[in-house]
Design an enzyme around this catalytic site. Structure first.
Site, PDB file in Angstrom:
ATOM      1  N   TYR A   4       1.503  21.853  -1.386  1.00  0.00           N
ATOM      2  CA  TYR A   4       0.896  20.764  -2.252  1.00  0.00           C
ATOM      3  C   TYR A   4      -0.535  20.741  -1.645  1.00  0.00           C
ATOM      4  CZ  TYR A   4       5.259  18.544  -2.568  1.00  0.00           C
ATOM      5  OH  TYR A   4       6.920  18.215  -2.926  1.00  0.00           O
ATOM      6  N   HIS A   7      -3.168  15.574  -6.338  1.00  0.00           N
ATOM      7  CA  HIS A   7      -2.833  14.506  -5.335  1.00  0.00           C
ATOM      8  C   HIS A   7      -3.302  14.673  -4.000  1.00  0.00           C
ATOM      9  CE1 HIS A   7      -0.829  10.991  -6.237  1.00  0.00           C
ATOM     10  NE2 HIS A   7       0.545  11.150  -5.602  1.00  0.00           N
ATOM     11  N   PHE A  16       4.802  12.062   3.419  1.00  0.00           N
ATOM     12  CA  PHE A  16       4.648  12.022   2.205  1.00  0.00           C
ATOM     13  C   PHE A  16       3.779  10.934   1.879  1.00  0.00           C
ATOM     14  CE2 PHE A  16       7.706  15.370   2.600  1.00  0.00           C
ATOM     15  CZ  PHE A  16       7.245  16.398   1.620  1.00  0.00           C
ATOM     16  N   ASN A  63       3.876   8.666  -0.438  1.00  0.00           N
ATOM     17  CA  ASN A  63       4.436   7.367  -0.445  1.00  0.00           C
ATOM     18  C   ASN A  63       4.464   6.617   0.915  1.00  0.00           C
ATOM     19  OD1 ASN A  63       6.731   8.638   0.028  1.00  0.00           O
ATOM     20  ND2 ASN A  63       7.962   7.799  -1.350  1.00  0.00           N
ATOM     21  N   ASN A  87       0.913   5.686  -5.071  1.00  0.00           N
ATOM     22  CA  ASN A  87       1.851   5.081  -4.311  1.00  0.00           C
ATOM     23  C   ASN A  87       1.141   5.164  -2.836  1.00  0.00           C
ATOM     24  OD1 ASN A  87       3.964   4.767  -6.045  1.00  0.00           O
ATOM     25  ND2 ASN A  87       4.627   6.861  -6.098  1.00  0.00           N
TER      26      ASN A  87
END
EC number: 3.1.1.29
Length: 194
Positions: free
Chosen positions: A17, A22, A68, A70, A116
């Protein structure tokens, strides 16, 4: 005017990621760590990577949650509780769909806009949304159904340099914040466009 004591860069963990849109918030915290010559180190009790920098305003902690996205509130809440840091002393850097690549803006408060990470932080801070944000523009894919795959994708070759320039300018504005306060930093960054 309260001073900033914690700067958070929102991200998903792992190499898979790190180059995705993000994770733009993490890019800003990494740049600040580079500028202040510190290394973010994993601290399990804060569910994230942490470093301490010394600024004209005193000690400031840098945090990149290793949960993560969220679950970002778990990291922010843990560190803020331990050091008794109030919501208005926190600056959260995150990717922003509603701003174009090459733009970044500072604001205080507001909703989570479907983000989130922000949603979980607001909940973890006792439903306080009074923290500051550095919103790093990543652009919008054009339709809400495309958002999930868009934020987890890498910026295009034309967008990436613009985002990088905005992150660099945001880093300089955070340094300005330490010296001259949030109003000057906000005015400078909010007027910037790559």
């Amino acid at each position: 005017m309260s001073q900033i004591k914690l700067i958070v860069g929102l991200a998903n963990p792992g190499a898979k990621y790190e180059e995705t849109r993000h994770n733009a918030g993490e890019w800003l915290v990494n740049e600040l760590a580079r500028v202040f010559n510190v290394t973010l180190k994993e601290e399990a009790k804060y569910f994230g990577k942490v470093a301490k920098i010394n600024t004209p305003q005193g000690e400031v902690r840098l945090l990149v949650p290793t949960t993560f996205m969220n679950l970002s509130g778990k990291a922010v809440g843990s560190l803020a509780n331990f050091y008794r840091i109030k919501p208005e002393e926190i600056l959260v850097a995150h990717d922003e769909l509603d701003l174009l690549p090459g733009v970044a803006k500072i604001k205080q408060g507001g909703g989570h806009g479907g983000h989130n990470g922000l949603k979980d932080i607001i909940a973890a801070l006792g439903n306080s949304n009074n923290f500051y944000r550095v919103r790093i523009g990543i652009g919008h894919p054009g339709h809400k159904d495309l958002v999930a795959s868009y934020v987890l994708g890498k910026p295009s070759p034309s967008d990436q340099p613009l985002i990088n320039v905005a992150v660099d300018e945001a880093s300089r504005c955070v340094e300005l914040l330490f010296k001259e306060g949030i109003v000057k930093a906000t005015n400078r960054l909010n007027g910037f466009k790559a």
